[in-house]
Design an enzyme around this catalytic site. Structure first.
Site, PDB file in Angstrom:
ATOM      1  CD  GLU A 144       0.459  -3.479   9.626  1.00  0.00           C
ATOM      2  OE1 GLU A 144       1.539  -2.917   9.400  1.00  0.00           O
ATOM      3  OE2 GLU A 144      -0.205  -4.073   8.740  1.00  0.00           O
TER       4      GLU A 144
ATOM      5  CG  ASP B 244      -1.322  -5.041   5.768  1.00  0.00           C
ATOM      6  OD1 ASP B 244      -0.183  -5.416   6.122  1.00  0.00           O
ATOM      7  OD2 ASP B 244      -1.615  -3.850   5.582  1.00  0.00           O
TER       8      ASP B 244
ATOM      9  CG  HIS C  42       0.710   2.262   8.801  1.00  0.00           C
ATOM     10  ND1 HIS C  42       0.325   1.139   9.510  1.00  0.00           N
ATOM     11  CD2 HIS C  42       1.239   1.795   7.634  1.00  0.00           C
ATOM     12  CE1 HIS C  42       0.631   0.055   8.828  1.00  0.00           C
ATOM     13  NE2 HIS C  42       1.177   0.416   7.664  1.00  0.00           N
TER      14      HIS C  42
END
Length: 279
Positions: free
Chosen positions: A14, A12, A121
């Site tokens: 982030e 990912d 999130h």
């Protein structure tokens, strides 16, 4: 451990060192191209660690952020196979199968509602909370449980301190590499990228070497999935899906899944439904 392991790295963006703001993670945004470089470099560090410990390993890398087209293929270690593009089976965990011996999460973030945590999130801002049998689960938990269903342990995660704590709660024997400390949703104290890569490379080698000591996260079916959705219109659309029902609160949908993969696919579907706007 005998044999040549099959290793999946789910990457990912982030949770990569230096990344703190949404515009750095979205195509076309400020510094997104630079973020792709940082992401690719951290994945390469993890690959280097895996192959230093297990030179004969088969390594698959799943590009698992946003459009699933972030990693720079020409900059990626040539010894790996890259899974990119969407939609695809298993989403962030594409490449996982019954032969997978270990899974690494690189650049991961904490679940929705966690804080302080950088860019926290769960799959989409449209999903306010996801619960399996009443337990809140973010991408870390969902992906670790999907790996566990296939018999594979998650042996390592890199990200901010909140993401590391989230995996440690679910898989206590896994290694974590905190590359930044959140000061807020879009602010952090971060390691230098080269320092983060060095730590990640060393930890990846250790984690793969001790994979037999890490128990997979297994959530046996059936499981009850509950999702709190941001948009009431998405709830209305979800009612068109067989087996989905409204739950208390007006913005919550529930689904009885036979097993973890079925619940995982439903989460992916809800993310797509949330992108549909009223006609």
């Amino acid at each position: 451990m005998a044999g040549s392991p099959r290793v999946l790295i789910s990457a990912d963006l982030e949770g990569v060192s230096g990344i703190v703001h949404p515009t750095e993670t979205n195509p076309g945004g400020y510094d997104y191209e630079r973020s792709r470089e940082l992401m690719t470099a951290e994945v390469n560090a993890a690959v280097a660690g895996v192959l230093a410990a297990e030179p004969s390993a088969t390594v698959l890398v799943a590009d698992a952020h946003g459009p699933f087209r972030n990693l720079l293929p020409e900059r990626l270690d040539r010894r790996v196979r890259l899974v990119r593009g969407k939609p695809r089976p298993l989403g962030m965990m594409a490449g996982l199968d019954g032969a997978t011996g270990a899974v690494l999460f690189v650049g991961y973030h904490a679940r929705a509602g966690t804080g302080p945590a950088v860019l926290a999130h769960t799959s989409s801002d449209a999903l306010l909370d996801v619960r399996l049998d009443g337990r809140p689960m973010g991408e870390i938990g969902l992906n670790a449980a999907l790996a566990g269903h296939a018999g594979a342990p998650v042996v390592l995660l890199s990200g901010d301190e909140a993401a590391c704590a989230e995996l440690a709660d679910l898989v206590p024997d896994a290694l974590t590499v905190p590359v930044k400390r959140a000061l807020g949703q879009s602010a952090a104290e971060t390691l230098h990228p080269e320092e983060a890569r060095e730590r990640l490379r060393e930890a990846a080698a250790t984690a793969v070497s001790r994979r037999a000591e890490v128990r997979p996260l297994v959530l046996p079916g059936p499981v009850r999935l509950e999702v709190d959705l941001f948009g009431p219109y998405t709830v209305d659309l979800a009612m068109l899906v067989p087996g989905v029902e409204r739950a208390a609160g007006g913005r919550t949908v529930a689904f009885g899944a036979a097993d973890l993969p079925e619940a995982y696919r439903m989460v992916q579907l809800l993310v797509q439904l949330a992108q549909i706007k009223p006609g």
